[in-house]
Design a protein around this motif. Sequence first.
Motif, mmCIF file in Angstrom:
data_model
loop_
_atom_site.group_PDB
_atom_site.id
_atom_site.type_symbol
_atom_site.label_atom_id
_atom_site.label_comp_id
_atom_site.label_asym_id
_atom_site.label_seq_id
_atom_site.Cartn_x
_atom_site.Cartn_y
_atom_site.Cartn_z
ATOM 1 N N LYS A 1 0.825 -1.208 0.000
ATOM 2 C CA LYS A 1 0.000 0.000 0.000
ATOM 3 C C LYS A 1 0.864 1.265 0.000
ATOM 4 C CE LYS A 1 -4.521 -1.102 0.605
ATOM 5 N NZ LYS A 1 -5.678 -0.424 0.037
ATOM 6 N N GLY A 2 0.249 2.380 -0.422
ATOM 7 C CA GLY A 2 0.881 3.672 -0.262
ATOM 8 C C GLY A 2 1.481 4.260 -1.517
ATOM 9 N N ASN A 3 2.225 5.353 -1.334
ATOM 10 C CA ASN A 3 2.890 6.026 -2.446
ATOM 11 C C ASN A 3 4.339 5.541 -2.551
ATOM 12 O OD1 ASN A 3 4.106 7.263 -0.250
ATOM 13 N ND2 ASN A 3 3.027 9.206 -0.515
ATOM 14 N N GLU A 4 5.100 6.146 -3.429
ATOM 15 C CA GLU A 4 6.479 5.685 -3.628
ATOM 16 C C GLU A 4 7.319 5.851 -2.358
ATOM 17 O OE1 GLU A 4 7.773 4.011 -6.245
ATOM 18 O OE2 GLU A 4 5.652 3.970 -6.811
ATOM 19 N N LEU A 5 7.052 6.928 -1.613
ATOM 20 C CA LEU A 5 7.803 7.168 -0.376
ATOM 21 C C LEU A 5 7.599 6.025 0.619
ATOM 22 C CD1 LEU A 5 9.483 8.936 1.575
ATOM 23 C CD2 LEU A 5 7.327 10.068 2.227
ATOM 24 N N THR A 6 6.345 5.684 0.893
ATOM 25 C CA THR A 6 6.079 4.648 1.898
ATOM 26 C C THR A 6 6.488 3.255 1.418
ATOM 27 O OG1 THR A 6 3.772 4.519 1.127
ATOM 28 C CG2 THR A 6 4.230 5.946 3.009
ATOM 29 N N LYS A 7 6.313 2.982 0.143
ATOM 30 C CA LYS A 7 6.701 1.660 -0.385
ATOM 31 C C LYS A 7 8.206 1.441 -0.264
ATOM 32 C CE LYS A 7 2.920 1.233 -3.755
ATOM 33 N NZ LYS A 7 2.577 1.272 -5.196
ATOM 34 N N HIS A 8 8.970 2.444 -0.654
ATOM 35 C CA HIS A 8 10.431 2.334 -0.577
ATOM 36 C C HIS A 8 10.896 2.298 0.879
ATOM 37 C CE1 HIS A 8 14.624 3.961 -1.986
ATOM 38 N NE2 HIS A 8 14.663 2.702 -1.613
ATOM 39 N N THR A 9 10.261 3.131 1.718
ATOM 40 C CA THR A 9 10.629 3.161 3.133
ATOM 41 C C THR A 9 10.355 1.813 3.790
ATOM 42 O OG1 THR A 9 10.120 5.532 3.263
ATOM 43 C CG2 THR A 9 10.245 4.329 5.344
ATOM 44 N N TYR A 10 9.230 1.199 3.429
ATOM 45 C CA TYR A 10 8.865 -0.110 3.990
ATOM 46 C C TYR A 10 9.976 -1.131 3.717
ATOM 47 C CZ TYR A 10 5.879 -4.052 5.307
ATOM 48 O OH TYR A 10 5.348 -5.158 5.926
ATOM 49 N N GLU A 11 10.477 -1.150 2.511
ATOM 50 C CA GLU A 11 11.539 -2.094 2.142
ATOM 51 C C GLU A 11 12.798 -1.866 2.980
ATOM 52 O OE1 GLU A 11 12.334 -1.853 -2.017
ATOM 53 O OE2 GLU A 11 10.246 -2.164 -2.599
ATOM 54 N N LEU A 12 13.195 -0.593 3.094
ATOM 55 C CA LEU A 12 14.421 -0.265 3.827
ATOM 56 C C LEU A 12 14.265 -0.478 5.334
ATOM 57 C CD1 LEU A 12 15.447 3.042 1.981
ATOM 58 C CD2 LEU A 12 16.395 0.755 1.635
ATOM 59 N N MET A 13 13.060 -0.244 5.849
ATOM 60 C CA MET A 13 12.820 -0.310 7.289
ATOM 61 C C MET A 13 13.010 -1.726 7.839
ATOM 62 S SD MET A 13 11.689 2.260 9.405
ATOM 63 C CE MET A 13 10.227 3.147 8.887
ATOM 64 N N GLN A 14 12.819 -2.713 6.987
ATOM 65 C CA GLN A 14 12.930 -4.103 7.440
ATOM 66 C C GLN A 14 14.365 -4.479 7.818
ATOM 67 O OE1 GLN A 14 10.012 -6.937 5.263
ATOM 68 N NE2 GLN A 14 10.379 -5.281 3.802
ATOM 69 N N ASN A 15 15.337 -3.704 7.329
ATOM 70 C CA ASN A 15 16.743 -3.971 7.645
ATOM 71 C C ASN A 15 17.284 -3.065 8.745
ATOM 72 O OD1 ASN A 15 16.943 -5.952 5.567
ATOM 73 N ND2 ASN A 15 17.128 -4.301 4.053
ATOM 74 N N LEU A 16 16.409 -2.204 9.291
ATOM 75 C CA LEU A 16 16.831 -1.287 10.343
ATOM 76 C C LEU A 16 16.745 -1.977 11.698
ATOM 77 C CD1 LEU A 16 17.673 1.772 10.507
ATOM 78 C CD2 LEU A 16 15.308 2.248 11.154
#
Length: 333
Positions: free
Chosen positions: A183-198
Motif C-alpha cells: 500500500k501507499g505512495n512511492e515514499l512509503t513503499k520504498h521506506t517499507y523495504e528499507l525499514m525491514q533492515n533497520l
Amino acid sequence: MKIAIDAMGGDHAPKEIVLGALKAIETYTDVQIVLVGDEKKIKEYMKDHDRISIIHTEEVISSQDEPVRAVRRKKNASMVLAAKEVADGRADACISAGNTGALMAAGLFIVGRIEGIERPALSPTLPTIGGEGFVLLDVGANADAKPEHLLQYALMGSIYSQKVRGVSNPRVGLLNIGAEEKKGNELTKHTYELMQNLEVNFIGNVEARDLMEGVCDVAVTDGFTGNMVLKTVEGTAMSIMKMLKSALMSSWKSKLAAAVLKPDLYQLKTKMDYSEYGGAGLFGLKAPVIKAHGSSDATAIFNAVRQTREMVEGQVVETIRAAVEKTRTNSQS
C-alpha cells in the motif's frame, strides 16, 4: 543539569512559564533553570531561589515573525539567547513555547545537527485510549521527506521511547493508507523495504485510525502528513469536549449528571491533552530542544522540564549519535 527556558514565548508568558519553572525546581533537586526574558516582568511571578537565574532581554520573537529572518536578525531575542546558552555549553538543553518555526531555525543554526542526521524531526507524544501514548514524527520540521529521512526518524523515535518513555522494545509503525505491505505512495513503499533492515522493532504499516488505539509506540511519517494528523487529533479532542459540555449543560437533568461525572470528565480531558506528556522534542540536534505548546500553562511547562530532564539523564542525544554512526558504518561496509 541546567535547562534554559525562553520565559517570553507562548500565549501565557511569562507568568505560566515562571510558575512551571518554580514547580519543576521544587520537584527536581538536581535541576538548575535559567529563565531568559524581561527581568522586571519575570520577577512579578518569581520567588528567590538559588537554582533559578535570569538572563535579561527585552527582545522577543513573536508568532507573526518570519522564523529564519527573526532568528538571524533578533540576536538578543529570548529564544535565541536560550539556544545560545546550550550552544555555548552553559546549559544542557532548552525549552520554548514560542514560535515553532523560529525554534526549529534556532535549533538548526545555533544548537546544530548531530553529524549524519539529514533532517531533524519534531516529535510530540500523543495520547492513546489506554494512556500509554505514542511518539509521532515528523509533525512539521520538514514538509517533504525521503525514505532515508524516515529511517532516521524511526531510529530516533525508538531511542527516545526506550530512554525517556521506558518502553523496552518500542513497536515502530510506518503511517500509511493501509496495513498491507504494497500500500501507499512511492515514499512509503520504498521506506517499507528499507525499514525491514533497520535495527528497530518494525511492525509494518499502520493506519491513522488505529493510532489512538495504541497500535504502535512510534509512528513515522513525513512532516506534512504528521502535522495534519497532529492537528486532526487535537481538533477532534477539542470538538468532542465541546460537544460533551454542550450536551451536559442542555437541561437540569444533564447538569445534575455532569456534577456527578465531573471527576471522571476531568480525567478524560487530562488523558486527551498531549501537553501532559511534555513538549515536542526536536530530535536530531546536538542537545535536547523542546517545543512546548503555545498555550502552555504552568503544568505543561513543568512536564516539558520533566521530559527534558529525562532526555538529558537518559543520554538520548548521545545514543542517537552512536546509532547513526553505526548505521552509516554498516551501510558503507
